[in-house]
Design a protein around this motif. Structure first.
Motif, mmCIF file in Angstrom:
data_model
loop_
_atom_site.group_PDB
_atom_site.id
_atom_site.type_symbol
_atom_site.label_atom_id
_atom_site.label_comp_id
_atom_site.label_asym_id
_atom_site.label_seq_id
_atom_site.Cartn_x
_atom_site.Cartn_y
_atom_site.Cartn_z
ATOM 1 N N ILE A 140 21.053 22.032 34.931
ATOM 2 C CA ILE A 140 22.468 22.226 34.585
ATOM 3 C C ILE A 140 22.962 23.553 35.134
ATOM 4 N N LEU A 141 24.033 23.492 35.917
ATOM 5 C CA LEU A 141 24.759 24.687 36.347
ATOM 6 C C LEU A 141 26.061 24.753 35.568
ATOM 7 N N ALA A 142 26.272 25.846 34.845
ATOM 8 C CA ALA A 142 27.508 26.053 34.092
ATOM 9 C C ALA A 142 28.434 26.954 34.888
ATOM 10 N N LEU A 143 29.688 26.538 35.023
ATOM 11 C CA LEU A 143 30.719 27.330 35.694
ATOM 12 C C LEU A 143 31.756 27.767 34.667
ATOM 13 N N CYS A 144 32.106 29.033 34.692
ATOM 14 C CA CYS A 144 33.120 29.588 33.786
ATOM 15 C C CYS A 144 34.233 30.172 34.650
ATOM 16 N N PRO A 145 35.202 29.340 35.078
ATOM 17 C CA PRO A 145 36.185 29.766 36.069
ATOM 18 C C PRO A 145 37.408 30.477 35.508
ATOM 19 N N GLY A 146 37.491 30.626 34.205
ATOM 20 C CA GLY A 146 38.648 31.272 33.601
ATOM 21 C C GLY A 146 38.432 32.756 33.404
ATOM 22 N N ALA A 147 39.497 33.448 33.081
ATOM 23 C CA ALA A 147 39.458 34.855 32.673
ATOM 24 C C ALA A 147 40.786 35.122 31.986
ATOM 25 N N GLU A 148 40.726 35.411 30.706
ATOM 26 C CA GLU A 148 41.934 35.543 29.891
ATOM 27 C C GLU A 148 42.880 36.604 30.432
ATOM 28 N N TYR A 149 42.330 37.645 31.039
ATOM 29 C CA TYR A 149 43.157 38.799 31.419
ATOM 30 C C TYR A 149 44.173 38.462 32.501
ATOM 31 N N GLY A 150 43.771 37.634 33.494
ATOM 32 C CA GLY A 150 44.740 37.306 34.530
ATOM 33 C C GLY A 150 44.098 36.843 35.825
ATOM 34 N N PRO A 151 44.933 36.409 36.792
ATOM 35 C CA PRO A 151 44.441 35.844 38.055
ATOM 36 C C PRO A 151 43.589 36.804 38.879
ATOM 37 N N ALA A 152 43.793 38.099 38.752
ATOM 38 C CA ALA A 152 43.052 39.061 39.562
ATOM 39 C C ALA A 152 41.595 39.178 39.134
ATOM 40 N N LYS A 153 41.200 38.448 38.103
ATOM 41 C CA LYS A 153 39.800 38.402 37.693
ATOM 42 C C LYS A 153 39.177 37.029 37.961
ATOM 43 N N ARG A 154 39.924 36.120 38.604
ATOM 44 C CA ARG A 154 39.458 34.740 38.746
ATOM 45 C C ARG A 154 39.076 34.420 40.186
ATOM 46 N N TRP A 155 37.818 34.121 40.392
ATOM 47 C CA TRP A 155 37.341 33.665 41.689
ATOM 48 C C TRP A 155 38.032 32.346 42.016
ATOM 49 N N PRO A 156 38.404 32.080 43.273
ATOM 50 C CA PRO A 156 39.175 30.876 43.601
ATOM 51 C C PRO A 156 38.480 29.573 43.200
ATOM 52 N N ALA A 157 39.278 28.623 42.755
ATOM 53 C CA ALA A 157 38.749 27.312 42.357
ATOM 54 C C ALA A 157 38.004 26.659 43.514
ATOM 55 N N PHE A 214 42.214 47.005 38.017
ATOM 56 C CA PHE A 214 42.450 46.705 36.607
ATOM 57 C C PHE A 214 43.803 46.035 36.360
ATOM 58 N N LYS A 215 44.344 45.374 37.368
ATOM 59 C CA LYS A 215 45.623 44.682 37.236
ATOM 60 C C LYS A 215 45.394 43.208 36.915
ATOM 61 N N ARG A 216 46.384 42.620 36.232
ATOM 62 C CA ARG A 216 46.326 41.179 35.960
ATOM 63 C C ARG A 216 46.566 40.366 37.234
ATOM 64 N N ASP A 217 47.469 40.849 38.065
ATOM 65 C CA ASP A 217 47.773 40.206 39.341
ATOM 66 C C ASP A 217 47.543 41.220 40.455
ATOM 67 N N CYS A 218 47.090 40.727 41.600
ATOM 68 C CA CYS A 218 46.821 41.614 42.727
ATOM 69 C C CYS A 218 48.105 42.331 43.147
ATOM 70 N N PRO A 219 48.116 43.664 43.190
ATOM 71 C CA PRO A 219 49.329 44.400 43.587
ATOM 72 C C PRO A 219 49.747 44.114 45.026
ATOM 73 N N PHE A 220 48.798 43.670 45.859
ATOM 74 C CA PHE A 220 49.093 43.419 47.272
ATOM 75 C C PHE A 220 49.278 41.935 47.576
ATOM 76 N N GLY A 221 49.033 41.094 46.579
ATOM 77 C CA GLY A 221 49.268 39.666 46.747
ATOM 78 C C GLY A 221 48.202 38.904 47.500
ATOM 79 N N HIS A 222 47.073 39.565 47.851
ATOM 80 C CA HIS A 222 46.056 38.847 48.635
ATOM 81 C C HIS A 222 44.767 38.552 47.869
ATOM 82 N N THR A 223 44.491 39.295 46.825
ATOM 83 C CA THR A 223 43.281 39.124 46.012
ATOM 84 C C THR A 223 42.033 39.020 46.888
ATOM 85 N N ARG A 224 41.970 39.859 47.909
ATOM 86 C CA ARG A 224 40.828 39.815 48.818
ATOM 87 C C ARG A 224 39.511 40.126 48.124
ATOM 88 N N CYS A 225 39.559 40.894 47.040
ATOM 89 C CA CYS A 225 38.331 41.241 46.321
ATOM 90 C C CYS A 225 37.610 40.007 45.819
#
Length: 337
Positions: free
Chosen positions: A180-197, A309-320
């Motif tokens: 079993i591989l468990a994936l946890c794709p959410g993050a309550e804080y915001g999109p800047a903490k979420r690896w792409p689907a 530490f932002k909820r959304d990427c300040p530059f709009g690319h979320t390259r991290c």
């Protein structure tokens, strides 16, 4: 000081922080083996506290996160009068110190926070340069103020019984025949903490091709991203997002062979279950809130703009996160613990 030492901990409001608070509970039991620890916390956290052997009982806080409710806090404090020798207040807000004050608990420990002189009579100043991790800050409150800083901290360990595993397996008709591989794709804080689907789905497809089953976890809010991953894997993944209680999610995660997660509460749960875990960091700092398991694999690109530490990427690319490729996560998953 009376023995046994009765301690009320005012707990945090987030899943990950509550898991890290177990390090404090373990520290208290190491220092005072006969002490009794009760935790005043949001009602959702009680099943999590029930899986921490150091906690005698969880007491549901009757107010939601952010609510002031002076009358309710006064009433609860009066109910708790005479029951405790010490209170340890983990949140830094002024209102979080009210219940121990109204309860007349003789020793009330916490960080000064929002100018809590009077509410706390063991008020400590937080040196963020010395205590760089959340878990260190929690554990330090369970030790004398003169203790050397930063303190060492024990690793959280959630205890799941064989009966709890059996019950959750029966309820959800679990197939125990495949890894079993468990994936946890959410993050309550915001999109800047979420690896792409799409990246989660690529990893899922690779493991499905190796004969693994893939489970998705999260809250109702995480259902859309979980549904996207299911669609990108041809509907093969099992989607538990929004379908379980927190207790059921914890017990199901205890059955997993490996976990891939964003920096989220479930990441900390998986670490406390001693799972093989790959933790993906974007806008947050793995030095501040890492998975508290030395075997965890932490992946972060350490770009110049992160952690922001932002909820959304300040530059709009979320390259991290976007530039952290599925192949890197798969390689970490295959690495020896």
């Amino acid at each position: 000081m009376p023995s046994p030492h009765n301690i009320l901990v005012v707990g945090p409001s987030w899943v990950g922080d509550m898991v890290m608070a177990q390090s404090l509970f373990i520290t208290l039991k190491q220092r005072l083996p006969d002490c009794h620890i009760d935790v005043l916390a949001p009602a959702w956290s009680l099943p999590l506290l029930a899986r921490m052997p150091q906690v005698r009982q969880g007491i549901a806080m009757p107010l939601g996160h952010g609510q002031f409710g002076l009358g309710a806090r006064f009433g609860l404090g009066r109910q708790l009068r005479g029951r405790y020798d010490q209170a340890i207040v983990l949140p830094n807000s002024w209102k979080s110190g009210l219940v121990p004050f109204f309860a007349g608990i003789p020793l009330r420990t916490g960080y000064l926070g929002e100018l809590r002189w009077g509410l706390l009579n063991d008020a400590r100043r937080l040196d963020k340069n010395q205590l760089t991790m959340t878990v260190q800050r929690f554990v330090a409150l369970g030790l004398p103020a003169a203790n050397e800083q930063p303190p060492t901290y024990p690793i959280p360990q959630l205890a799941i019984s064989a009966e709890q595993r059996r019950q959750v397996s029966d309820k959800f008709r679990i197939d125990a025949g495949k890894k079993i591989l468990a994936l946890c794709p959410g993050a309550e804080y915001g999109p800047a903490k979420r690896w792409p689907a799409e990246h989660f789905a690529a990893v899922a497809n690779a493991k499905i091709g190796e004969g693994w089953q893939v489970w998705l976890f999260g809250s109702d809010k995480d259902r859309p991203v979980a549904d996207t991953i299911v669609n990108l894997t041809g509907g093969v993944c099992r989607n538990f997002a929004g379908e379980t209680s927190l207790a059921e999610a914890v017990d199901l995660l205890s059955l997993a062979d490996a976990v891939i997660s964003n920096d989220s509460g479930l990441m900390h749960v998986a670490a406390a279950l001693d799972k093989k875990i790959v933790a993906v960091y974007g806008s947050s700092d793995p030095g501040f809130t890492p998975p508290l398991n030395p075997a965890a694999h932490i992946l972060t690109l350490k770009l110049e703009c992160s952690p922001c530490f932002k909820r959304d990427c300040p530059f709009g690319h979320t390259r991290c996160l976007v530039d952290l490729r599925p192949e890197q996560v798969l390689a970490a998953l295959e690495a020896e613990r």
